[in-house]
Design an enzyme around this catalytic site. Structure first.
Site, mmCIF file in Angstrom:
data_model
loop_
_atom_site.group_PDB
_atom_site.id
_atom_site.type_symbol
_atom_site.label_atom_id
_atom_site.label_comp_id
_atom_site.label_asym_id
_atom_site.label_seq_id
_atom_site.Cartn_x
_atom_site.Cartn_y
_atom_site.Cartn_z
ATOM 1 N N LEU A 511 0.843 -1.248 -0.107
ATOM 2 C CA LEU A 511 0.062 0.056 -0.038
ATOM 3 C C LEU A 511 0.935 1.154 -0.021
ATOM 4 O O LEU A 511 0.271 2.156 -0.385
ATOM 5 C CB LEU A 511 -0.889 -0.060 1.222
ATOM 6 C CG LEU A 511 -1.934 -1.098 1.413
ATOM 7 C CD1 LEU A 511 -2.766 -0.966 2.526
ATOM 8 C CD2 LEU A 511 -3.042 -0.911 0.299
ATOM 9 N N GLY A 517 8.698 1.626 7.865
ATOM 10 C CA GLY A 517 8.334 0.329 7.198
ATOM 11 C C GLY A 517 7.328 0.466 6.267
ATOM 12 O O GLY A 517 6.511 1.307 6.213
ATOM 13 N N VAL A 519 3.862 -0.882 4.332
ATOM 14 C CA VAL A 519 2.476 -1.311 4.744
ATOM 15 C C VAL A 519 1.825 -2.026 3.573
ATOM 16 O O VAL A 519 1.641 -1.972 2.395
ATOM 17 C CB VAL A 519 1.499 -0.079 4.850
ATOM 18 C CG1 VAL A 519 0.137 -0.798 5.437
ATOM 19 C CG2 VAL A 519 2.153 0.826 6.383
ATOM 20 N N LYS A 533 1.595 -3.341 8.968
ATOM 21 C CA LYS A 533 2.820 -2.324 8.943
ATOM 22 C C LYS A 533 3.878 -3.232 9.489
ATOM 23 O O LYS A 533 4.162 -3.937 10.577
ATOM 24 C CB LYS A 533 2.773 -1.187 9.713
ATOM 25 C CG LYS A 533 3.828 -0.224 9.823
ATOM 26 C CD LYS A 533 3.805 0.934 10.242
ATOM 27 C CE LYS A 533 3.684 0.983 11.961
ATOM 28 N NZ LYS A 533 3.679 2.180 12.351
ATOM 29 N N ASP A 630 4.009 12.855 15.564
ATOM 30 C CA ASP A 630 4.325 12.764 14.148
ATOM 31 C C ASP A 630 3.065 13.053 13.273
ATOM 32 O O ASP A 630 2.922 12.112 12.507
ATOM 33 C CB ASP A 630 5.084 11.479 13.857
ATOM 34 C CG ASP A 630 5.692 11.327 12.680
ATOM 35 O OD1 ASP A 630 6.124 12.439 12.092
ATOM 36 O OD2 ASP A 630 5.992 10.327 12.298
#
Length: 817
Positions: A511, A517, A519, A533, A630
Site C-alpha cells: 500500500l 516500514g 504497509v 505495517k 508525528d
C-alpha cells in the site's frame, strides 16, 4: 487629389452615422449601434465595456456594461432591463441637451422608437459628452461636472465606489434589485431588493416583494452588528465604509488592491454574495453568502426570542419571557415567539435588564440625537413611556427605542451591541449571559456530556471486546507474549497467518511505505481486510516504540483514530495489524495532480474537522493524555468515504493529568511538521501537535506540501508562501485550484487564518485543539496571527528520500503508506 478628398469625406460621414471605434467617449449626435459590428465604448484601461448583449439563452438585446478584463462576459449594469429590444436594431445616442436614449428601429416601418431614456436632459447643458470610466460608471459630463451617472441606478450588482443608501436632502435612494432569472434582467414581481432602511437604526434589508427575508445587524456608528468598523475588511480583499451625516446615509466598499476585480451581487434566488475574480484560477470565486446561517433568516424565532446558531434548538426566550405556545415549541415551531412571564404594570416598580452581544431588534425608532441625550437620558425617557419596551444607545444617532414586541434578534459570540429590555423589578435578579459567556458554557457542557457518553461507550466496548477476543482469537506465538507481556489486551496474530494474508508481503499487496516500514494489504482467513505495517529492522523503532504504539492505541477508541487489530513478533520481524483504509493515506491523494480532484471542498472540510476532533480526543477526552508527535499527511488514513483517521502512534507520548510539558534528548518526527521548541530544545506538549495540525491544515487547503518548494523558488517553504499571501491580502491565491468550483471561500480563508494561528512561533500564541475545533465549527472571532518565522530552508528538500539523523534529530520519510 479629388479622389482623396472624396474618400476622406466619405469616411468622416460614415463615422458620424455608425460610431464603432473602441474609445471611452461618445460625443453628441454620434451613434453607438447594435448592428453586429463591435460597436462599444471601452474604458481607458479596458476594464469595462459598454454595448449591446443578450443574457444567457435569451435572444433579446439590452444595453449594458460588463467587465472588459475577464474572459467570460459578466454584466454589471443594464439600461433597458424592462424594455428589451427583439433584434439587433438598437442604437444609443446622446442628445445635445444631455439625454441618453436607446432606440429600436422597426423592420417594416423603419421608424425608430425610444425604448429607454436617462431623462437627464436640460436646456442649461452645453456640449455634453458620454464617458465610460474605469470604475464601471457611465457618466454624462457637462464640462467637468456629472449631469447623470449609472452609479445612481444600481441593478443587481454593486461595484467598488457605488453607494447603497440615501441622499437625505434629495431623498434619492440607491438600492439593488435582482434579475428575474439568469436569462432575464427585468424586475420581476418577486424580485429581491437590497436597500438601507433608515427609519430607525440604519440596517440593510433584503426583501422579496414586500416581505423581509434578511436583515443585517444595525449600524450604531461604531459597529455594524457584530463587526466594528476596523473589522470590516471582507476576506482581506476590500474594506466596507459607512457614511451617516446630515446629507447622506449609505455604505460602500473599496478594494484594497487596485488590481482586484470584485462585485457584490443579489441573485435572482435571493442570495447576497461577493464574487472575486482569480487570475490564477481564471474564474469567479463565489464566496460564502452574506446570509451566514439559519439565524440570519428573518424572524426565525419570532418575537422576544434570541436565535443561537450553535444551539439545538436554536431559539431561546429572553430572560423573563416564556414560549407563547409550549406545544408548538415541542414540535420545533418557534414562529409564535415568546411572551412575558409577568405582564408589565406601569404602576409597579420597573427597570431594565441588559442583554449583550446581540443583533438589535427590528423596527427601532430614534428618540433623540447623541448631542441632546445621554445614555442615562435615554433610559429615563424610555422608563417614562409605558409603551417603551427597550432602548439602546447608538453613537451615530443617539437614543433608539422599541415599542411592543422585540423581533428578529440573534446572539453573537464576539463583542456586539447592548439592548436594555424593560422588566418588572421582580424579574431583574441575576445578570443575563453575553454571547461569549453562553458560548463558553455551551462548549464546557458539550465537552462534559461527550466525555461522559464516551466513557460509558468505551467501558462497555472494552469489556465486550476483551471477552470476544478471548473467545475467538487464537493467540499465535509465545515469543510475542514473552516480549510484550501477557497482560496485553490485544490479539497476537501468528506470523505465518500474516504471511499468507499478504501473499508473502508481495509488492502487489504493498500500500505504501512510512518512515518505519512498508504497509501491505492483507485478507485474513475469515475474510477481514487488514493493513499490515512491517517494521524495518533498521528503522529505529525498536521494541520500546513497538510496545508503546500497541499499549497506547489499544486503549484508544475514536472514529478519527485508526483501529489497531493485532500485532506479531517473529525473530527480527515486528508487525502491526490495522483496520484497512480503502483510500490509503491523505498524501497519496492530496498531492497527486490527477487524484486530488476526489477531494472537493466538502471532503476537505470533513478531513480537517475530523483530524481536529481526533486530536481533541487524544489531548483532552481519552483515558490517557496523548501527544502524537508525528502528525502529517502520510499519517492520516482515509476510509471509503474519505473520513480521516489518525495513525502511527510509535512516537506518541502519554502525559500524566498534571503534566503540561515534557523534554526529550531524542527529537523524532518529520521536518516541516515539527514545532520550533521541539526541534531546538526537545520540548513538546499539546501545542507541538497544534503546530503540526496547522501545517497539515494549510496543506489541505492549498494542495501543496510543506516541503514542496525548491531552492530556485521565491519561497523556501509553504509557511513563508502563506504568510506572504496573508500580508498582501491575497490568501485566496493559496486555495487549491482543483476545488475552485466547490469551495466556500470564506470557510477556506477562515481555515488559512486558523492554520497561521496554529504555527505561531510562541507556544502561548497557539490555540488549543479544543479552541481550534470551536473556530472551525462556529463563527467565533479568530485572533490576528503573527509572522511565523520558524522554517527549515535547505533541510526541507522534497526530493530527498534518505533517512538521516543529525544533531539527534530523526527525520522520517514523508512518503505515503
Amino acid at each position: 487629389m479629388v479622389f482623396i478628398i472624396i474618400f476622406f469625406f466619405f469616411i468622416s460621414i460614415n463615422s458620424i452615422s455608425n460610431f464603432s471605434t473602441a474609445v471611452d467617449t461618445l460625443p453628441t449626435n454620434q451613434k453607438l449601434s447594435d448592428d453586429g459590428a463591435t460597436a462599444t465604448l471601452v474604458s481607458a484601461t479596458q476594464t469595462f465595456v459598454l454595448g449591446f448583449f443578450s443574457p444567457g439563452t435569451s435572444r433579446n438585446r439590452y444595453l449594458g456594461i460588463w467587465f472588459g478584463n475577464v474572459p467570460e462576459q459578466t454584466v454589471v449594469w443594464v439600461a433597458n432591463n424592462n424594455n428589451p429590444i427583439p433584434d439587433s436594431s438598437g442604437a444609443l445616442i446622446l442628445t445635445p441637451t444631455g439625454d441618453i436614449t436607446i432606440t429600436h428601429t422597426h423592420t417594416h416601418t423603419n421608424q425608430a422608437n425610444i425604448v429607454w431614456s436617462s431623462n437627464s436632459s436640460s436646456p442649461r447643458i452645453n456640449n455634453p459628452s458620454l464617458h465610460l470610466l474605469d470604475n464601471g460608471n457611465l457618466v454624462v459630463k457637462n464640462g467637468h461636472s456629472f449631469v447623470w451617472q449609472s452609479f445612481d441606478y444600481p441593478g443587481n450588482t454593486l461595484l467598488p465606489g457605488m453607494k447603497l443608501g440615501w441622499n437625505l436632502k434629495t431623498k434619492t435612494e440607491w438600492y439593488m434589485t435582482s434579475w428575474r432569472n439568469e436569462n432575464d434582467p427585468s424586475t420581476g414581481d418577486f424580485s429581491f431588493t437590497y436597500r438601507l432602511d433608515i427609519l430607525g437604526l440604519p440596517t440593510v434589508i433584503l426583501r422579496k416583494g414586500e416581505t423581509v427575508q434578511f436583515r443585517t445587524g444595525t449600524w450604531d456608528g461604531t459597529r455594524l452588528g457584530q463587526y466594528s468598523l476596523s473589522d470590516l475588511y471582507y476576506m482581506g480583499v476590500f474594506k466596507i465604509s459607512l457614511v451617516y451625516n446630515d446629507e447622506d446615509a449609505y455604505f460602500w466598499y473599496q478594494c484594497l488592491e487596485a488590481s482586484t476585480i470584485s462585485r457584490l451581487v443579489v441573485t435572482h434566488t435571493g442570495v447576497m454574495t461577493v464574487y472575486i475574480w482569480s487570475k490564477n484560477k481564471n474564474g469567479w470565486l463565489d464566496t460564502n453568502p452574506i446570509q451566514g446561517d439559519h439565524c440570519d433568516t428573518y424572524g426565525t424565532c419570532g418575537n422576544n426570542n434570541l436565535c443561537n446558531a450553535i444551539n439545538l434548538p436554536p431559539c431561546e426566550c429572553l430572560d423573563g419571557f416564556q414560549p407563547t405556545s409550549p406545544l408548538e415549541w415541542e414540535s420545533l415551531q418557534w414562529s409564535s415567539g415568546c411572551v412575558r412571564r409577568k405582564l408589565l404594570n406601569c404602576s409597579e416598580p420597573q427597570g431594565f435588564k441588559k442583554f449583550s452581544d446581540i443583533k438589535l431588534p427590528d423596527n427601532s425608532r430614534i428618540l433623540g440625537n447623541r448631542t441632546a441625550m445621554s445614555l442615562a437620558d435615554c433610559e429615563e425617557a424610555c422608563l417614562g413611556n409605558c409603551s417603551c419596551s427597550a432602548y439602546a444607545w447608538a453613537e451615530v444617532v443617539g437614543c433608539a427605542v422599541w415599542y411592543g414586541d422585540l423581533h428578529d434578534m440573534r446572539l453573537y459570540y464576539s463583542e456586539a451591541q447592548d439592548l436594555y429590555v424593560r422588566m418588572p423589578k421582580s424579574e431583574l435578579n441575576g445578570p443575563s449571559k453575553t454571547g461569549r459567556q453562553r458560548l463558553a458554557l455551551i462548549a464546557s457542557s458539550v465537552s462534559i456530556i461527550i466525555g461522559l457518553v464516551f466513557l460509558a461507550i468505551t467501558t462497555w466496548y472494552g469489556f465486550h471486546a476483551m471477552v470476544a477476543r478471548r473467545k475467538t482469537r487464537v493467540i499465535g506465538n509465545e515469543e510475542s507474549l514473552e516480549l510484550l507481556g501477557d497482560s496485553l489486551e490485544l490479539p497476537i496474530i501468528g506470523f505465518d497467518e500474516l504471511v499468507a494474508a499478504t501473499n508473502n508481503f508481495s509488492d502487489d499487496n504493498k500500500l505504501g511505505a512510512g518512515g518505519f516500514g512498508p504497509v501491505y494489504k492483507g485478507i485474513l482467513t475469515d475474510g477481514q481486510e487488514i493493513a499490515v505495517k512491517r517494521l524495518y529492522s533498521f528503522s529505529g523503532q525498536g521494541i520500546e516504540e513497538f510496545k508503546n504504539e500497541i499499549l497506547l492505541i489499544s486503549k484508544l477508541q475514536h472514529r478519527n483514530l485508526v483501529r489497531l487489530l493485532g500485532c506479531s513478533i517473529h525473530g527480527e520481524e515486528k508487525l502491526l495489524v490495522y483496520e484497512h483504509m480503502k483510500n490509503k493515506s491523505l498524501d497519496i491523494i492530496l498531492f497527486d495532480p490527477t487524484r486530488k480532484v476526489q477531494l472537493d471542498w466538502g471532503k476537505r472540510v470533513n478531513i480537517i474537522q475530523g483530524i481536529a476532533r481526533g486530536l481533541v480526543y487524544l489531548h483532552r477526552d481519552s483515558c490517557l493524555r496523548i501527544i502524537h508527535r508525528d502528525l502529517k499527511a502520510s499519517n492520516i488514513l482515509l476510509d471509503e468515504d474519505m473520513n480521516p483517521k489518525i495513525s502511527d502512534f510509535g512516537l506518541a507520548r502519554a502525559f500524566r493529568a498534571t503534566e503540561e510539558l515534557a523534554n526529550t534528548h531524542r527529537v523524532v518526527g518529520t521536518f516541516g511538521y515539527m514545532s520550533p521548541e521541539y526541534v531546538m530544545r526537545g520540548l513538546f506538549s499539546e501545542k507541538s501537535d497544534v503546530y503540526s495540525f496547522g501545517v497539515l491544515l494549510l496543506e489541505v487547503v492549498s494542495g501543496r506540501k510543506i516541503c514542496g518548494f525548491h531552492s530556485n523558488e521565491e519561497h523556501s517553504s509553504l509557511l513563508n508562501y502563506v504568510w506572504q499571501l496573508w500580508i498582501e491580502r491575497r490568501e485566496v491565491d493559496l486555495i487549491d485550484e482543483s476545488i475552485t468550483n466547490s469551495c466556500c471561500f470564506t470557510e477556506a480563508l477562515r481555515c488559512i487564518r486558523i492554520g497561521l494561528l496554529c504555527v505561531q512561533d510562541r507556544v502561548s500564541d497557539r490555540p488549543t485543539m479544543s479552541n481550534v475545533v470551536l473556530m472551525l465549527c462556529s463563527e467565533v472571532d479568530i485572533p490576528q496571527p503573527k509572522r511565523p518565522t520558524f522554517t527549515f530552508h535547505s533541510l526541507l528538500d522534497s526530493d530527498s528520500k534518505s533517512r538521516s539523523s543529525r544533531n539527534e534529530i530523526t527525520v522520517s520519510i514523508t512518503k505515503g503508506r
